[in-house]
Design a protein around this motif. Structure first.
Motif: not given
Length: 83
Positions: A8, A10, A27, A40, A44
């Protein structure tokens, strides 16, 4: 890595639109584990304000309107998908 799970991230790019910087983010939040997805999203949301100016945030939030994740994003950002 332990908190957000594997694979994971961005992506972030800054482009100039008529001489004005625009920060663009993309993302993909976890689909299977809501705890990972929540971590997550909160990571963010903590990271985005470090980029001053105009922003566009997109991606796959693995959520539907009215869920915690979408409501959290729309508490700070406008949801163009609704339009």
């Amino acid at each position: 890595y332990d908190a957000i799970g594997p694979n994971r991230s961005v992506a972030q790019a800054t482009v100039s639109v008529g001489g004005v910087p625009l920060h663009v983010f993309s993302t993909h939040l976890d689909y299977a584990n809501t705890s990972y997805r929540t971590s997550q999203l909160l990571d963010l949301m903590d990271w985005l304000p470090k980029f001053s100016g105009r922003q566009i945030v997109g991606g796959d939030f693995n959520s539907t309107p009215g869920t915690y994740w979408i409501n959290t994003m729309t508490s700070e950002y406008y949801d163009t998908w609704a339009d």
